[in-house]
Motif scaffolding. Structure first.
Motif, PDB file in Angstrom:
ATOM      1  N   GLY A   5       0.797  -1.215   0.000  1.00 45.92           N
ATOM      2  CA  GLY A   5       0.000   0.000   0.000  1.00 45.92           C
ATOM      3  C   GLY A   5       0.829   1.262   0.000  1.00 45.92           C
ATOM      4  N   PRO A   6       0.203   2.377  -0.398  1.00 45.36           N
ATOM      5  CA  PRO A   6       0.926   3.657  -0.417  1.00 45.36           C
ATOM      6  C   PRO A   6       1.244   4.152   0.991  1.00 45.36           C
ATOM      7  N   GLU A   7       2.280   4.959   1.064  1.00 42.38           N
ATOM      8  CA  GLU A   7       2.738   5.478   2.361  1.00 42.38           C
ATOM      9  C   GLU A   7       1.643   6.274   3.054  1.00 42.38           C
ATOM     10  N   TYR A   8       0.852   7.041   2.292  1.00 40.04           N
ATOM     11  CA  TYR A   8      -0.176   7.870   2.928  1.00 40.04           C
ATOM     12  C   TYR A   8      -1.286   7.039   3.555  1.00 40.04           C
ATOM     13  N   VAL A   9      -1.493   5.816   3.064  1.00 38.36           N
ATOM     14  CA  VAL A   9      -2.467   4.924   3.704  1.00 38.36           C
ATOM     15  C   VAL A   9      -1.862   4.314   4.968  1.00 38.36           C
ATOM     16  N   ARG A  10      -0.593   3.918   4.896  1.00 35.78           N
ATOM     17  CA  ARG A  10       0.066   3.340   6.075  1.00 35.78           C
ATOM     18  C   ARG A  10       0.158   4.351   7.217  1.00 35.78           C
ATOM     19  N   ALA A  11       0.138   5.646   6.881  1.00 38.31           N
ATOM     20  CA  ALA A  11       0.262   6.700   7.904  1.00 38.31           C
ATOM     21  C   ALA A  11      -1.052   6.960   8.648  1.00 38.31           C
ATOM     22  N   ILE A  12      -2.150   6.392   8.170  1.00 41.62           N
ATOM     23  CA  ILE A  12      -3.444   6.666   8.792  1.00 41.62           C
ATOM     24  C   ILE A  12      -3.553   5.975  10.148  1.00 41.62           C
ATOM     25  N   ALA A  13      -3.961   6.729  11.164  1.00 40.97           N
ATOM     26  CA  ALA A  13      -4.314   6.135  12.468  1.00 40.97           C
ATOM     27  C   ALA A  13      -5.805   5.851  12.422  1.00 40.97           C
ATOM     28  N   PRO A  14      -6.219   4.578  12.530  1.00 41.44           N
ATOM     29  CA  PRO A  14      -7.639   4.236  12.372  1.00 41.44           C
ATOM     30  C   PRO A  14      -8.532   4.994  13.352  1.00 41.44           C
ATOM     31  N   TYR A  15      -9.737   5.275  12.898  1.00 44.30           N
ATOM     32  CA  TYR A  15     -10.730   5.973  13.719  1.00 44.30           C
ATOM     33  C   TYR A  15     -11.029   5.158  14.971  1.00 44.30           C
ATOM     34  N   GLN A  16     -11.027   5.827  16.121  1.00 47.00           N
ATOM     35  CA  GLN A  16     -11.323   5.173  17.396  1.00 47.00           C
ATOM     36  C   GLN A  16     -12.757   5.494  17.802  1.00 47.00           C
ATOM     37  N   ALA A  17     -13.621   4.510  17.734  1.00 43.57           N
ATOM     38  CA  ALA A  17     -15.022   4.715  18.117  1.00 43.57           C
ATOM     39  C   ALA A  17     -15.170   4.655  19.636  1.00 43.57           C
ATOM     40  N   GLY A  18     -16.312   5.141  20.129  1.00 39.79           N
ATOM     41  CA  GLY A  18     -16.599   5.032  21.558  1.00 39.79           C
ATOM     42  C   GLY A  18     -16.687   3.576  21.981  1.00 39.79           C
ATOM     43  N   LYS A  19     -16.263   3.287  23.204  1.00 40.55           N
ATOM     44  CA  LYS A  19     -16.262   1.907  23.680  1.00 40.55           C
ATOM     45  C   LYS A  19     -17.681   1.348  23.742  1.00 40.55           C
ATOM     46  N   PRO A  20     -17.906   0.138  23.221  1.00 40.24           N
ATOM     47  CA  PRO A  20     -19.219  -0.496  23.369  1.00 40.24           C
ATOM     48  C   PRO A  20     -19.475  -0.914  24.820  1.00 40.24           C
ATOM     49  N   ILE A  21     -20.746  -0.974  25.194  1.00 40.61           N
ATOM     50  CA  ILE A  21     -21.133  -1.371  26.547  1.00 40.61           C
ATOM     51  C   ILE A  21     -20.584  -2.751  26.893  1.00 40.61           C
ATOM     52  N   ALA A  22     -20.697  -3.695  25.955  1.00 40.16           N
ATOM     53  CA  ALA A  22     -20.254  -5.068  26.237  1.00 40.16           C
ATOM     54  C   ALA A  22     -18.765  -5.130  26.536  1.00 40.16           C
ATOM     55  N   GLU A  23     -17.982  -4.325  25.842  1.00 43.45           N
ATOM     56  CA  GLU A  23     -16.532  -4.325  26.065  1.00 43.45           C
ATOM     57  C   GLU A  23     -16.194  -3.803  27.460  1.00 43.45           C
ATOM     58  N   VAL A  24     -16.857  -2.736  27.881  1.00 43.97           N
ATOM     59  CA  VAL A  24     -16.610  -2.188  29.221  1.00 43.97           C
ATOM     60  C   VAL A  24     -17.037  -3.182  30.293  1.00 43.97           C
ATOM     61  N   ALA A  25     -18.163  -3.867  30.068  1.00 42.93           N
ATOM     62  CA  ALA A  25     -18.632  -4.874  31.028  1.00 42.93           C
ATOM     63  C   ALA A  25     -17.592  -5.976  31.202  1.00 42.93           C
ATOM     64  N   ARG A  26     -17.021  -6.440  30.085  1.00 38.88           N
ATOM     65  CA  ARG A  26     -15.999  -7.498  30.152  1.00 38.88           C
ATOM     66  C   ARG A  26     -14.735  -6.997  30.840  1.00 38.88           C
ATOM     67  N   GLU A  27     -14.304  -5.793  30.452  1.00 39.82           N
ATOM     68  CA  GLU A  27     -13.022  -5.269  30.930  1.00 39.82           C
ATOM     69  C   GLU A  27     -13.027  -4.992  32.429  1.00 39.82           C
ATOM     70  N   PHE A  28     -14.167  -4.508  32.948  1.00 39.52           N
ATOM     71  CA  PHE A  28     -14.201  -4.097  34.351  1.00 39.52           C
ATOM     72  C   PHE A  28     -15.101  -4.992  35.216  1.00 39.52           C
ATOM     73  N   GLY A  29     -15.588  -6.086  34.638  1.00 38.90           N
ATOM     74  CA  GLY A  29     -16.409  -7.023  35.397  1.00 38.90           C
ATOM     75  C   GLY A  29     -17.721  -6.418  35.869  1.00 38.90           C
ATOM     76  N   LEU A  30     -18.377  -5.656  35.009  1.00 37.23           N
ATOM     77  CA  LEU A  30     -19.615  -4.966  35.365  1.00 37.23           C
ATOM     78  C   LEU A  30     -20.823  -5.615  34.707  1.00 37.23           C
ATOM     79  N   ASP A  31     -21.980  -5.357  35.257  1.00 34.39           N
ATOM     80  CA  ASP A  31     -23.239  -5.803  34.673  1.00 34.39           C
ATOM     81  C   ASP A  31     -23.622  -4.822  33.561  1.00 34.39           C
ATOM     82  N   GLU A  32     -23.825  -5.342  32.350  1.00 37.05           N
ATOM     83  CA  GLU A  32     -24.155  -4.471  31.216  1.00 37.05           C
ATOM     84  C   GLU A  32     -25.360  -3.571  31.505  1.00 37.05           C
ATOM     85  N   ALA A  33     -26.315  -4.102  32.249  1.00 38.55           N
ATOM     86  CA  ALA A  33     -27.557  -3.359  32.511  1.00 38.55           C
ATOM     87  C   ALA A  33     -27.319  -2.111  33.352  1.00 38.55           C
ATOM     88  N   THR A  34     -26.205  -2.065  34.070  1.00 42.10           N
ATOM     89  CA  THR A  34     -25.935  -0.921  34.954  1.00 42.10           C
ATOM     90  C   THR A  34     -25.055   0.138  34.278  1.00 42.10           C
TER      91      THR A  34
END
Length: 367
Positions: A5-34
C-alpha cells in the motif's frame, strides 16, 4: 521487508469509536444493565417506533437487493428540503458522504482545508486519498472562517465545515456561513456537515439546503444517526447540484444504504413527535450538565449539539485519568486526546437519570 500500500495509507491512524457497553462490562467485570453510555452522541431514546414498524414490513423482502437509487427515500427528502430528486446522494451514514466527497474531488497531493478541533474523519478522508491537509487554527474551539477562506490555495479542492462542530459543540450563525461561501472560489467544493442540525434551538435554525441553489460548489451533509435515532442503521445524505451529485454517485458504492435503513429513514423523517421529544430532552439535559460543571467549577465549551466538551484537569493525563475512573464506575464518555484536547472529555447528553449517574461518577472521579 516489503510494505504493502501507499505510504499515505500506512500513515493513517484508524478511527477510534466510543467503547461499546459489552466491552466495558468485560473489561471491568460490570453488569451491562448498569452501564451508562454517553460516548457516541447517540439518541438516548433509541429507534423510533415508527421506524421499527417500517423495518418489520421491509424485512419481508430482504432476499432482494435494496433499491440502489433509494427512490422512495430520495423522494421523501426531496419533498422535505424542496430540492430535485437528482440533487440528493445517499450515504452509509454521513461519514460515507464525507469520504465520497474526498474521493470524488481530491487527487493525491491536492489540498483539503478544515479546522483544528473538527471531526476526525476530515483528516482520515484527506489521508485516504493522499491529500494535503491545511488545518486552520480554531478560535474559541470553533471555526475561524475568515482564516479558512484565506488558507485556500491554488491546489485546494475541498473544504470541510462542521456546524455545529463535533467534538467542541460550537456553532456558526447563518450570515457568517454564507459570507464564507461567497469567498470560496467556484472550483473549490465546500462540504457543510450538519450532523447535529436538528438539535439547534429554533432561533438558530436555518435551511442551508436553499443555499445549494446559489452555490454550485456546496454540498450539505446530513445524517439520521443523531436526532433521528438510527445510528446502528447508517443512513446519511447529501444535497448538492447535479454536476456534484453526478460525480459523487460515480464513487458511491452500489447498495450503500440497505433496505431496512431506507425504510426506517423514511418513517423517521416524518416522525415529528419523536424529534420534538428528543430536542426537549436534549435542552433539559444540557442545563443539567452545565449546572453540574459550574458547581464543580469546570470549564466547558457552550454547546449547540447533543454533547458537551468539558475540561477535567490541567495536566495532559487528566482526560485519560478521569475517563478510566468513570469506566470503572460503569460510565462511558469520550476522551478527546486524539483531537489535541488531552485535558478534556466529550459527554453525550442522555436521559435525566443517565446524566445524573454520570455527574455522580464524575464527582467521585475528580475527588
Amino acid at each position: 521487508m516489503s510494505k504493502f500500500g501507499p505510504e499515505y495509507v500506512r500513515a493513517i491512524a484508524p478511527y477510534q469509536a466510543g467503547k461499546p457497553i459489552a466491552e466495558v462490562a468485560r473489561e471491568f467485570g460490570l453488569d451491562e444493565a448498569t452501564i451508562v453510555k454517553l460516548a457516541s452522541n447517540e439518541n438516548p431514546f433509541g429507534l423510533p417506533e415508527s421506524s421499527r414498524a417500517a423495518m418489520l414490513e421491509a424485512a419481508a423482502d430482504l432476499g432482494r437487493y435494496p433499491d440502489a437509487n433509494g427512490f422512495e427515500l430520495k423522494t421523501a427528502l426531496s419533498q422535505r428540503y424542496d430540492v430535485p430528486l437528482e440533487w440528493i446522494t445517499l450515504g452509509n451514514g454521513s461519514n460515507d458522504i464525507l469520504e465520497i466527497a474526498a474521493h470524488a474531488f481530491v487527487q493525491k497531493g491536492e489540498a483539503v482545508v478544515y479546522s483544528q478541533y473538527s471531526f476526525a474523519v476530515y483528516a482520515l478522508a484527506t489521508q485516504g486519498v493522499g491529500g494535503r491537509a491545511i488545518v486552520v487554527p480554531s478560535v474559541d474551539y470553533g471555526h475561524d472562517l475568515d482564516a479558512m477562506a484565506a488558507a485556500i490555495d491554488a491546489d485546494t479542492r475541498l473544504v470541510y465545515v462542521a456546524n455545529p462542530n463535533n467534538p467542541t459543540g460550537t456553532f456558526i450563525p447563518a450570515a457568517q456561513v454564507e459570507a464564507f461561501l461567497q469567498k470560496v472560489p467556484a472550483n473549490v467544493v465546500v462540504v457543510l456537515d450538519e450532523a447535529y442540525n436538528e438539535y439547534l434551538a429554533p432561533e438558530h435554525q436555518f435551511e442551508s439546503s436553499a443555499w445549494v441553489r446559489k452555490y454550485p460548489n456546496l454540498i450539505v451533509s446530513r445524517t439520521f444517526s443523531k436526532a433521528y435515532g438510527l445510528a446502528g442503521l447508517r443512513v446519511g445524505f447529501a444535497i448538492a447540484q447535479p454536476e456534484v451529485t453526478d460525480l459523487m454517485n460515480r464513487i458511491r458504492q452500489p447498495f450503500n444504504v440497505n433496505s431496512l435503513a431506507q425504510a426506517a429513514a423514511i418513517a423517521a423523517l416524518n416522525d415529528k413527535p419523536f424529534l420534538e421529544k428528543g430536542a426537549k430532552n436534549n435542552a433539559e439535559g444540557y442545563k443539567q450538565m452545565i449546572a453540574a460543571f459550574e458547581e464543580l467549577k469546570l470549564q466547558y465549551v457552550p454547546s449547540f449539539g447533543n454533547f458537551v466538551l468539558v475540561k477535567v484537569g490541567d495536566d495532559d493525563q487528566a482526560g485519560a485519568r478521569v475517563n478510566t475512573a468513570l469506566l470503572k464506575q460503569g460510565v462511558i464518555v469520550r476522551p478527546v486526546g486524539a483531537y489535541g484536547l488531552p485535558q478534556w472529555l466529550r459527554i453525550s447528553i442522555g436521559l435525566p437519570e443517565e446524566n445524573a449517574a454520570f455527574i455522580a461518577a464524575l464527582k467521585k472521579s475528580l475527588s
